[in-house]
Write a protein that holds these residues in place. Sequence first.
Motif, PDB file in Angstrom:
ATOM      1  N   ARG A  43       0.819  -1.202   0.000  1.00 14.81           N
ATOM      2  CA  ARG A  43       0.000   0.000   0.000  1.00 14.81           C
ATOM      3  C   ARG A  43       0.859   1.261   0.000  1.00 14.81           C
ATOM      4  NH1 ARG A  43      -3.742  -0.778   5.008  1.00 14.81           N
ATOM      5  NH2 ARG A  43      -1.955  -1.988   5.700  1.00 14.81           N
ATOM      6  N   LYS A  44       2.046   1.151   0.606  1.00 16.60           N
ATOM      7  CA  LYS A  44       2.911   2.321   0.688  1.00 16.60           C
ATOM      8  C   LYS A  44       4.036   2.211  -0.330  1.00 16.60           C
ATOM      9  CE  LYS A  44       5.490   5.130   4.001  1.00 16.60           C
ATOM     10  NZ  LYS A  44       5.902   5.260   5.410  1.00 16.60           N
ATOM     11  N   GLN A  45       4.246   3.258  -1.098  1.00 21.20           N
ATOM     12  CA  GLN A  45       5.297   3.278  -2.097  1.00 21.20           C
ATOM     13  C   GLN A  45       6.346   4.327  -1.719  1.00 21.20           C
ATOM     14  OE1 GLN A  45       5.517   1.201  -4.936  1.00 21.20           O
ATOM     15  NE2 GLN A  45       3.998   0.153  -3.678  1.00 21.20           N
ATOM     16  N   ALA A 258      11.838   2.311   1.452  1.00 24.60           N
ATOM     17  CA  ALA A 258      12.631   2.130   0.229  1.00 24.60           C
ATOM     18  C   ALA A 258      13.645   1.002   0.385  1.00 24.60           C
ATOM     19  CB  ALA A 258      13.329   3.440  -0.128  1.00 24.60           C
ATOM     20  N   LEU A 259      14.338   0.957   1.516  1.00 26.35           N
ATOM     21  CA  LEU A 259      15.336  -0.088   1.731  1.00 26.35           C
ATOM     22  C   LEU A 259      14.679  -1.466   1.812  1.00 26.35           C
ATOM     23  CD1 LEU A 259      18.279  -0.855   2.196  1.00 26.35           C
ATOM     24  CD2 LEU A 259      17.943  -0.427   4.645  1.00 26.35           C
ATOM     25  N   THR A 260      13.541  -1.543   2.485  1.00 23.77           N
ATOM     26  CA  THR A 260      12.820  -2.807   2.582  1.00 23.77           C
ATOM     27  C   THR A 260      12.403  -3.302   1.207  1.00 23.77           C
ATOM     28  OG1 THR A 260      12.036  -2.323   4.819  1.00 23.77           O
ATOM     29  CG2 THR A 260      10.744  -3.898   3.527  1.00 23.77           C
ATOM     30  N   LEU A 261      11.870  -2.414   0.380  1.00 15.20           N
ATOM     31  CA  LEU A 261      11.451  -2.808  -0.965  1.00 15.20           C
ATOM     32  C   LEU A 261      12.643  -3.229  -1.819  1.00 15.20           C
ATOM     33  CD1 LEU A 261       8.744  -0.076  -1.627  1.00 15.20           C
ATOM     34  CD2 LEU A 261       8.354  -2.525  -1.359  1.00 15.20           C
ATOM     35  N   ALA A 262      13.749  -2.505  -1.702  1.00 17.76           N
ATOM     36  CA  ALA A 262      14.938  -2.837  -2.495  1.00 17.76           C
ATOM     37  C   ALA A 262      15.463  -4.227  -2.140  1.00 17.76           C
ATOM     38  CB  ALA A 262      16.016  -1.777  -2.285  1.00 17.76           C
ATOM     39  N   LEU A 263      15.579  -4.522  -0.850  1.00 14.64           N
ATOM     40  CA  LEU A 263      16.096  -5.822  -0.438  1.00 14.64           C
ATOM     41  C   LEU A 263      15.070  -6.927  -0.684  1.00 14.64           C
ATOM     42  CD1 LEU A 263      18.049  -4.892   2.819  1.00 14.64           C
ATOM     43  CD2 LEU A 263      18.995  -5.598   0.610  1.00 14.64           C
ATOM     44  N   ARG A 264      13.796  -6.616  -0.548  1.00 12.49           N
ATOM     45  CA  ARG A 264      12.769  -7.611  -0.863  1.00 12.49           C
ATOM     46  C   ARG A 264      12.859  -8.014  -2.326  1.00 12.49           C
ATOM     47  NH1 ARG A 264       6.755  -5.789  -1.884  1.00 12.49           N
ATOM     48  NH2 ARG A 264       7.915  -5.099  -3.720  1.00 12.49           N
ATOM     49  N   ASP A 265      12.968  -7.021  -3.210  1.00 10.86           N
ATOM     50  CA  ASP A 265      13.036  -7.318  -4.638  1.00 10.86           C
ATOM     51  C   ASP A 265      14.330  -8.055  -4.987  1.00 10.86           C
ATOM     52  OD1 ASP A 265      10.677  -5.948  -4.689  1.00 10.86           O
ATOM     53  OD2 ASP A 265      11.426  -4.236  -5.854  1.00 10.86           O
ATOM     54  N   ALA A 266      15.429  -7.658  -4.361  1.00 14.89           N
ATOM     55  CA  ALA A 266      16.703  -8.335  -4.609  1.00 14.89           C
ATOM     56  C   ALA A 266      16.640  -9.794  -4.151  1.00 14.89           C
ATOM     57  CB  ALA A 266      17.840  -7.605  -3.891  1.00 14.89           C
ATOM     58  N   ALA A 267      15.972 -10.038  -3.030  1.00  8.56           N
ATOM     59  CA  ALA A 267      15.832 -11.409  -2.538  1.00  8.56           C
ATOM     60  C   ALA A 267      15.025 -12.260  -3.515  1.00  8.56           C
ATOM     61  CB  ALA A 267      15.174 -11.406  -1.156  1.00  8.56           C
ATOM     62  N   LYS A 268      13.943 -11.710  -4.037  1.00  6.57           N
ATOM     63  CA  LYS A 268      13.131 -12.453  -5.002  1.00  6.57           C
ATOM     64  C   LYS A 268      13.929 -12.744  -6.273  1.00  6.57           C
ATOM     65  CE  LYS A 268       8.576 -10.805  -3.476  1.00  6.57           C
ATOM     66  NZ  LYS A 268       7.898 -12.111  -3.402  1.00  6.57           N
ATOM     67  N   TRP A 269      14.710 -11.763  -6.718  1.00  3.33           N
ATOM     68  CA  TRP A 269      15.530 -11.967  -7.916  1.00  3.33           C
ATOM     69  C   TRP A 269      16.592 -13.031  -7.653  1.00  3.33           C
ATOM     70  CZ3 TRP A 269      20.327 -12.134  -9.948  1.00  3.33           C
ATOM     71  CH2 TRP A 269      20.462 -11.952 -11.328  1.00  3.33           C
ATOM     72  N   ALA A 270      17.242 -12.971  -6.503  1.00  4.95           N
ATOM     73  CA  ALA A 270      18.279 -13.946  -6.167  1.00  4.95           C
ATOM     74  C   ALA A 270      17.712 -15.361  -6.143  1.00  4.95           C
ATOM     75  CB  ALA A 270      18.907 -13.603  -4.817  1.00  4.95           C
TER      76      ALA A 270
END
Length: 348
Positions: A43-45, A258-270
């Motif tokens: 919900r939050k961007q 922002a940091l949470t989203l960045a690491l979340r996306d990186a984890a999914k990509w990894a």
Amino acid sequence: MSAQGPSSDTAFRRRLVLTGFAGLAVAGAVSAFEHHAHTHRPRKQPDGQYRKLRLIWANAETAPVLAVAYQKDFFTRYSLDVDTIPSPQNGNEALDALAAGKGEYAVAPALTWLPRLYGGLPASLVLGIQPGAFRLLVRRDANITRLDQLVGRRVAVPDKNAADKFFFAIMMRRKGINAMDGITWTDMPADNVVDAARARTIDALVAHDPLAWQLLNSHADLFSELVGSTTGHYADRTSLVLGAAHTALDADPDAATALTLALRDAAKWANQHRDEAATLVADDTSEVSADTMRAMLRHQPAINPVTGHLLRDQIAQYCDELQLIGLLPDTEAASTIAKRTTRNVLSG
């Protein structure tokens, strides 16, 4: 890894993250990867504002998710310039650095975080990055085939990582074994473990990957794995957790988002590109070869990041288990402790 990130090339790229790129970062945050990787958008961007953050991460040079976040520009997508503080050797050292104000964010195992948070460390857990890879290795000639046979034995803890010891103490406690008092836990430098095992001055060791994987595979004649966290229901639980100092959360909550989203996306990509993630790690460190890292990641649980109520529920389970071994008081409900020590930075 230097204080400026995993590699000089990465450091150079990060220097290019200027305010003028904020619009591109926001666009990247809703790119095709985002579209396909997330069925439920938070919900939050993030607001797209350029930020420079300090992140403390134990053994950062061998962390696949962090390597991906830097080298695949996930930090850049969220307008972040992230400096990784020179790598602590274990979770407690990372949290010591957070307490000392050396960074605003830290990554450490949940089992390390929770006693420190309960003891007053002013921080909250915001993202479960990935499950653990804890392994209990026994000396092949020690004739140890069951957990209860470890009672009275010497078990090495190579890097003083409390989470390694706590994880297996919990596993044994569920089987009625008091490992905290019944085992002779021995802090021992990793470089001494092989010699100690050959000299039969230790009977087993607890460690996590990549060290545990290297010992198991480089000295297959000496060690075998008795139990671990990479299979069964333990493999579905998060272990490595991002936490944010309360001062940072109060001053700029959007930075944590922002940091949470960045690491979340990186984890999914990894998780989706394990072999490439392994190569990125190997490019940044001489400690682990690309072949070793690829084989290790193929034998580890899915890298499944969790936030919000899912994170809180898993943290509550950890709290309950720490109460079992006397590291959290049982005068307070585990769910209450979990609610107090976590925060959903993706909620509106």
